[in-house]
Design an enzyme around this catalytic site. Structure first.
Site, mmCIF file in Angstrom:
data_model
loop_
_atom_site.group_PDB
_atom_site.id
_atom_site.type_symbol
_atom_site.label_atom_id
_atom_site.label_comp_id
_atom_site.label_asym_id
_atom_site.label_seq_id
_atom_site.Cartn_x
_atom_site.Cartn_y
_atom_site.Cartn_z
ATOM 1 N N HIS A 172 4.203 -16.062 12.427
ATOM 2 C CA HIS A 172 3.181 -15.991 11.374
ATOM 3 C C HIS A 172 3.724 -16.451 10.026
ATOM 4 O O HIS A 172 3.157 -17.355 9.412
ATOM 5 C CB HIS A 172 2.656 -14.559 11.248
ATOM 6 C CG HIS A 172 1.747 -14.366 10.064
ATOM 7 N ND1 HIS A 172 0.428 -14.768 10.071
ATOM 8 C CD2 HIS A 172 1.959 -13.846 8.826
ATOM 9 C CE1 HIS A 172 -0.121 -14.493 8.905
ATOM 10 N NE2 HIS A 172 0.785 -13.932 8.121
ATOM 11 N N GLU A 211 -19.301 -6.348 -7.651
ATOM 12 C CA GLU A 211 -18.597 -6.940 -8.791
ATOM 13 C C GLU A 211 -17.591 -8.001 -8.372
ATOM 14 O O GLU A 211 -17.479 -9.060 -9.000
ATOM 15 C CB GLU A 211 -17.881 -5.850 -9.600
ATOM 16 C CG GLU A 211 -18.797 -4.909 -10.347
ATOM 17 C CD GLU A 211 -19.251 -3.722 -9.506
ATOM 18 O OE1 GLU A 211 -19.982 -2.864 -10.032
ATOM 19 O OE2 GLU A 211 -18.872 -3.669 -8.316
ATOM 20 N N HIS A 257 -15.953 6.026 -16.459
ATOM 21 C CA HIS A 257 -16.662 4.829 -16.887
ATOM 22 C C HIS A 257 -16.153 4.291 -18.223
ATOM 23 O O HIS A 257 -16.641 3.257 -18.686
ATOM 24 C CB HIS A 257 -18.160 5.120 -17.014
ATOM 25 C CG HIS A 257 -18.878 5.193 -15.709
ATOM 26 N ND1 HIS A 257 -18.458 5.978 -14.660
ATOM 27 C CD2 HIS A 257 -20.013 4.573 -15.281
ATOM 28 C CE1 HIS A 257 -19.302 5.854 -13.649
ATOM 29 N NE2 HIS A 257 -20.247 4.996 -13.996
ATOM 30 N N HIS A 308 4.369 -20.584 6.650
ATOM 31 C CA HIS A 308 3.618 -20.014 7.771
ATOM 32 C C HIS A 308 3.265 -21.136 8.749
ATOM 33 O O HIS A 308 2.212 -21.780 8.613
ATOM 34 C CB HIS A 308 2.340 -19.346 7.271
ATOM 35 C CG HIS A 308 2.584 -18.238 6.293
ATOM 36 N ND1 HIS A 308 2.965 -18.467 4.989
ATOM 37 C CD2 HIS A 308 2.482 -16.892 6.427
ATOM 38 C CE1 HIS A 308 3.097 -17.311 4.361
ATOM 39 N NE2 HIS A 308 2.811 -16.346 5.208
#
Length: 677
Positions: free
Chosen positions: A272, A420, A482, A36
């Site tokens: 890019h 989290e 869960h 890049h």
């Protein structure tokens, strides 16, 4: 080759250095035919300004403690960092620049911790570096508050980050930005490469955020300095202003032009993620007034940027003298500071960890964490950690301290909120910063939110401790959303990770011992919500066997085993009961607890054959999780009682019966095995 027409082509040595960075990046990508080049071409002035005027570092000792940290979160622009590291005197040779992205080189496609001198953390997936840097700033704030004295600031450094639109688009960056602003981390400074281009084209295709307002809403100090990417004075002023704000993290928004200087590819996605190509390289170097010779570094650039070597050595020397003075004034604190940095374990560090008795009654393995941390936190002051808004449920609140916060950076309990991913990434940042040892906790199923950051800790072989509770269908009524099913095999498949699912409270206590002692990678403790019986060590083996990953918990009674039963976690109690029932019918079996496949694999062949004799091919594994992987231990003739679908919403006892995790089912399978042989 000597550089010609210097005065005509360059008004300043600074401009010459900047174009050296640009052209080294162009040439390395071109030679590799991969990479890049656009971002390094645009960000070279900002990188030069930071490294030469603001960043404190010692190229000859990249790890001296009080250095500033730099994180290239847009890690695809790695040649920008490698070029600067090379020019400022780090052990990144021109040969390694020429070997960019090649097998065995230290110049990988994305910066990698432990591979390249001067690289603080591995970056790659966008947003990871952004989040990890927050943890570095947290560690700095924590240690500075504990150890700094008036006139003796032995912990006093910044964390600088370059980031991109991709970093800001990734949702995980919102988590980290939010907690950083809430905590008021004033030593954290980001520069946003606002180049308006992604792989598919202009960012207006998908992205119209008001970045300034977004970060102001997060309580950051924001400077939008506009289209001044080549003005090193204005960039430097922005860094100065950011450092003046001590109660907020800072965001500098810089409008850049990707592929700056490329006549046909500047401000396009074509520069890019692809080499410029020979013709465009020639045209670009002509624009810079640069020789076409690849990997050309003028002598005066080497000399000018090489001054960083002497400057860095002096900075470290000054700090060492300050530390010596500090040690004289505050000898006890100096000894403690050394303990934080080295994190050696005292000989008796674990002597107060409880030993549980069968008569104590059942105990959830998650609740052992409170007992363990209460027993060890006084001896291990560098242990810090917390949960994603689940401290009470995961039993991870340390009694010795309050919550870490803007007014209480000295505290050891981290309140991450419902973040989290940010929690695990920042915990990794704390680990690589040094001086603290973090643990992070949530429900096991929610590792789905955190896995990318956990994976980065495994890639970097960093000993972050993950405390994951509510480990199976045993959590009950919350239902299949869960209840973790595939998560165990996911993390068992992760290199450098050790997963431990203990079967009772004593195994959980030994699991914590493993986690604290391990230094070569992350450890994940997978713990129950529900209470489990404590194994009677008068009748079965000591839980110390957990240290080897798997062990004979209960031998066959007559020395002639018909089969081996293997389990982890809450299912170990089932195979112990099954052993008793089978013995009533004259079928003698062996019970093996195998809380950690990874630890067991590391044992020598003799021990593994002792636990799992090859002569006994009748084997059954029992685990309330996906069955994949268990044939390594039960063999092709063995059977697995596992989960082949998601769970359900019901009391835990009903779920275990429904899905076949019963003593009766285990007994029937063993009898069928025996009858067929």
């Amino acid at each position: 080759m000597h550089y010609i027409n210097t005065k005509q082509l360059y008004m300043t040595i600074e401009e010459k250095c900047i174009d050296t960075i640009r052209c080294l990046s162009i040439d390395a990508v071109e030679k590799a035919n991969s990479g890049h080049p656009g971002a390094p071409m645009a960000l070279a002035p900002a990188a030069f300004t930071l490294w030469m005027n603001h960043l404190r570092y010692n190229p000859r000792n990249p790890n001296w403690f009080n250095r500033d940290r730099f994180v290239l979160s847009n890690g695809h622009a790695s040649m920008l960092q490698y070029a600067v590291l090379h020019l400022t005197g780090y052990d990144v040779s021109m040969e390694e620049i020429k070997r960019f992205r090649q097998l065995g080189s230290i110049t990988a496609g994305h910066p990698e911790h432990g591979l390249t001198p001067g690289v603080e953390t591995t970056t790659g997936p966008l947003g990871q570096g952004f989040m990890t840097a927050v943890g570095m700033a947290i560690a700095e704030a924590h240690l500075a508050t504990i150890f700094n004295k008036e006139g003796s600031k032995i912990v006093d450094h910044y964390t600088y980050v370059f980031c991109s639109d991709g970093d800001l688009m990734e949702g995980a960056s919102h988590e980290a930005a939010s907690i950083a602003g809430h905590l008021g981390l004033g030593k954290l400074i980001y520069l946003y490469d606002n180049n308006h281009i992604t792989i598919e084209g202009d960012t207006n295709l998908t992205y119209s955020d008001d970045v300034a307002k977004r970060f102001e809403a997060y309580h950051w100090h924001v400077q939008d300095i506009g289209d001044v990417a080549n003005d090193i004075n204005k960039i430097s002023e922005a860094f100065d202003k950011a450092k003046e704000v001590t109660d907020k993290p800072s965001m500098i928004i810089l409008r850049t032009h990707i592929g700056y200087g490329s006549p046909n590819k500047q401000d396009t996605s074509g520069v890019h993620g692809s080499p410029l190509g020979d013709k465009e390289v020639a045209l670009t170097k002509k624009f810079y007034g640069w020789p076409e010779e690849p990997f050309f570094v003028p002598d005066d650039v080497k000399e000018y940027m090489g001054n960083a070597i002497a400057q860095g050595a002096q900075q470290e020397k000054n700090w060492n003298e300050l530390l010596k003075e500090y040690s004289s004034k505050y000898p006890e604190q100096a000894i403690l500071f050394d303990q934080y940095l080295k994190q050696d374990l005292p000989a008796d560090w674990d002597k107060d960890i409880p030993v549980y008795k069968a008569g104590d009654g059942p105990k959830a393995t998650r609740s052992v964490t409170t007992d363990v941390t209460t027993a060890i936190t006084g001896k291990l002051p560098w242990l810090v950690g917390g949960s994603a808004d689940l401290g009470e449920s995961t039993s991870t609140m340390m009694k010795v301290s309050g919550y870490f916060g803007k007014e209480h950076y000295e505290n050891r309990n981290m309140a991450w909120g419902v973040r989290e991913h940010g929690m695990c990434a920042a915990s990794l940042g704390m680990m690589v910063h040094g001086g603290v040892r973090p643990f992070a906790s949530t429900y096991f199923c929610f590792t789905d939110y955190a896995k990318p950051a956990i994976r980065m800790s495994a890639i970097m072989e960093q000993p972050v401790i993950y405390v994951m509770t509510h480990d199976s269908i045993g959590l009950g009524e919350d239902g299949k959303t869960h209840q973790p099913i595939e998560q165990l095999i996911t993390f068992r498949a992760m290199p450098h990770m050790v997963v431990i699912r203990p079967g009772d409270a004593n195994e959980a206590a030994y699991a914590w011992r493993v986690a604290i002692m391990r230094k070569e990678g992350p450890t994940m403790l997978v713990l129950t919500r529900q209470k489990l019986p404590i194994f009677d060590t008068d009748k079965v083996a000591s839980a110390e066997g957990l240290l080897k990953g798997g062990y004979i918990l209960s031998k066959e009674q007559k020395g002639n085993s018909y089969a081996i039963l293997i389990a982890t976690g809450s299912e170990v109690q089932l195979i112990l009961e099954a052993q008793k029932e089978l013995m009533k019918g004259g079928i003698d079996v062996r019970v093996v607890s195998m809380p950690s496949w990874e630890l067991f694999r590391k044992q020598d062949k003799a021990y593994k054959d002792e636990v799992l004799p090859r002569s006994i091919t009748r084997r059954i594994a029992v685990e309330a999780a996906a069955p994949e992987g268990w044939h390594e231990w039960v063999g092709s003739d063995g059977e697995i009682i596992g989960m082949t679908d998601f769970g359900a919403s019901a009391p835990a006892g009903d779920l275990f019966k429904h899905f076949g995790f019963t003593v009766e089912n285990i007994v029937d399978k063993v009898k069928n095995m025996v009858s067929k042989s």
